[in-house]
Design an enzyme around this catalytic site. Structure first.
Site, PDB file in Angstrom:
ATOM      1  N   ASP A 150       0.856  -1.189   0.000  1.00 52.70           N
ATOM      2  CA  ASP A 150       0.000   0.000   0.000  1.00 52.70           C
ATOM      3  C   ASP A 150       0.895   1.243   0.000  1.00 52.70           C
ATOM      4  OD1 ASP A 150      -1.692  -2.138   0.593  1.00 52.70           O
ATOM      5  OD2 ASP A 150      -2.952  -0.947   1.938  1.00 52.70           O
ATOM      6  N   LYS A 213      -7.203   2.968  -3.065  1.00 50.78           N
ATOM      7  CA  LYS A 213      -7.491   2.977  -1.633  1.00 50.78           C
ATOM      8  C   LYS A 213      -7.772   4.407  -1.195  1.00 50.78           C
ATOM      9  CE  LYS A 213      -5.167   1.913   2.791  1.00 50.78           C
ATOM     10  NZ  LYS A 213      -3.954   1.322   3.398  1.00 50.78           N
ATOM     11  N   LYS A 249     -10.356  -0.310  -2.067  1.00 55.24           N
ATOM     12  CA  LYS A 249     -10.168  -0.500  -0.631  1.00 55.24           C
ATOM     13  C   LYS A 249     -10.573   0.760   0.116  1.00 55.24           C
ATOM     14  CE  LYS A 249      -6.639  -1.517   2.917  1.00 55.24           C
ATOM     15  NZ  LYS A 249      -5.256  -1.982   3.164  1.00 55.24           N
TER      16      LYS A 249
END
Length: 304
Positions: A150, A213, A249
């Site tokens: 990430d 995300k 996400k």
């Protein structure tokens, strides 16, 4: 368009500007708000045991604390290992997410089948360091066993419309990650407006992101339904243009089952049931797992 290559143009920066300009995802705030409200009006209909189990199986169980240590992270992983025998009827979380320097610790301790090793990397949470440092961080995380990375988009470059350097950096990290998935964090709480979120989403998508995300959970507001709707709409548009499926996400401030159902409903209604799979839908959280488990058990549980 049949590949994930940016729209053709004479200059790299121009190609990305054209990709952003070509997007038809609505960014009028009232339009976005109305679309979200319509979805949320029906979100409670998804409140059932099957959905709760799916939500549990889609959680990136996260510890990103200043006081994290080899000992504390090891204990965190062992709780996940033991969950399979304590609650075998539910299945486990999707991943354990830690700082990159703990990838080896998770790799050494993790026995639970199907649980991925995820780390934050690349100058998390601000993206404010040298590109070489970010790339090295990604490489070390993968070498330590990370299967998912990430990383944070550099919002300073985004503000300056320095699209070429921004995307080059993301692509370099993506290639360094090799077979690991790369989730690009947009930090939507800092972006604020639907137009800025669409801009960041398009750039991340055409920089080979595997997931979009929402947030780091550090310093800015976390996920919001409006940001999620814009991001999912961009993913849908990108999929129609390229045939490449990118995940979503939600992260930051998602603590209750009701919170999680909001993002489940948005993904279901915007992207469809194909995205209701942990391969394409995740929730990053530290306390949500207990809330979902409590809903499944119909009593308060503080397992994690």
């Amino acid at each position: 368009m049949t590949t994930n290559t940016p729209i053709a143009g004479t200059e790299a920066g121009d190609r990305y500007r054209q990709a952003i300009a070509a997007s038809s995802v609505p960014v009028d705030e009232s339009t976005v708000k109305a679309a979200v409200e319509k979805i949320l009006d029906g979100a409670a209909a998804y409140a059932n045991a099957d959905t709760y189990k799916f939500l549990l199986n889609s959680i990136d169980l996260t510890t990103l604390n200043t006081e994290d240590s080899v000992r504390s992270v090891g204990a965190f992983v062992r709780k996940v290992n033991d969950f399979d025998s304590e609650y075998p009827q539910y299945g486990n979380v999707a991943a354990i997410c830690v700082y990159s320097n703990f990838a080896e610790t998770v790799d050494a301790e993790l026995d639970a089948q199907g649980v991925k090793i995820a780390t934050v990397a690349g100058g998390f949470p601000t993206s404010q360091t040298f590109t070489a440092v970010k790339v090295a961080d990604v490489a070390l995380a993968v070498a330590g066993g990370a299967e998912e990375i990430d990383v944070v988009m550099n919002l300073g470059m985004l503000r300056d419309a320095n699209y070429e350097d921004l995307t080059d950096e993301l692509i370099e990290m993506r290639h360094t990650a090799k077979g690991a998935l790369m989730k690009v964090i947009l930090e939507t709480g800092a972006l604020r407006t639907p137009a800025a979120i669409r801009e960041a989403s398009v750039l991340a998508l055409y920089s080979e992101a595997d997931f979009l995300k929402t947030s780091t959970g550090k310093g800015y507001p976390g996920a919001s339904p409006e940001a999620a709707w814009v991001m999912c709409s961009c993913i849908k548009e990108y999929y129609k243009a390229t045939g490449r499926k990118v995940g979503f996400k939600a992260s930051g401030g998602i603590r209750t089952v009701a919170d999680a159902l909001v993002y489940y409903a948005i993904v279901k209604e915007v992207l469809g049931d194909e995205w209701l799979d942990p391969r394409y839908f995740r929730i990053g959280a530290s306390s949500l797992a207990n809330a979902v488990l409590s809903a499944l058990e119909e009593e308060e549980v503080n397992y994690f």
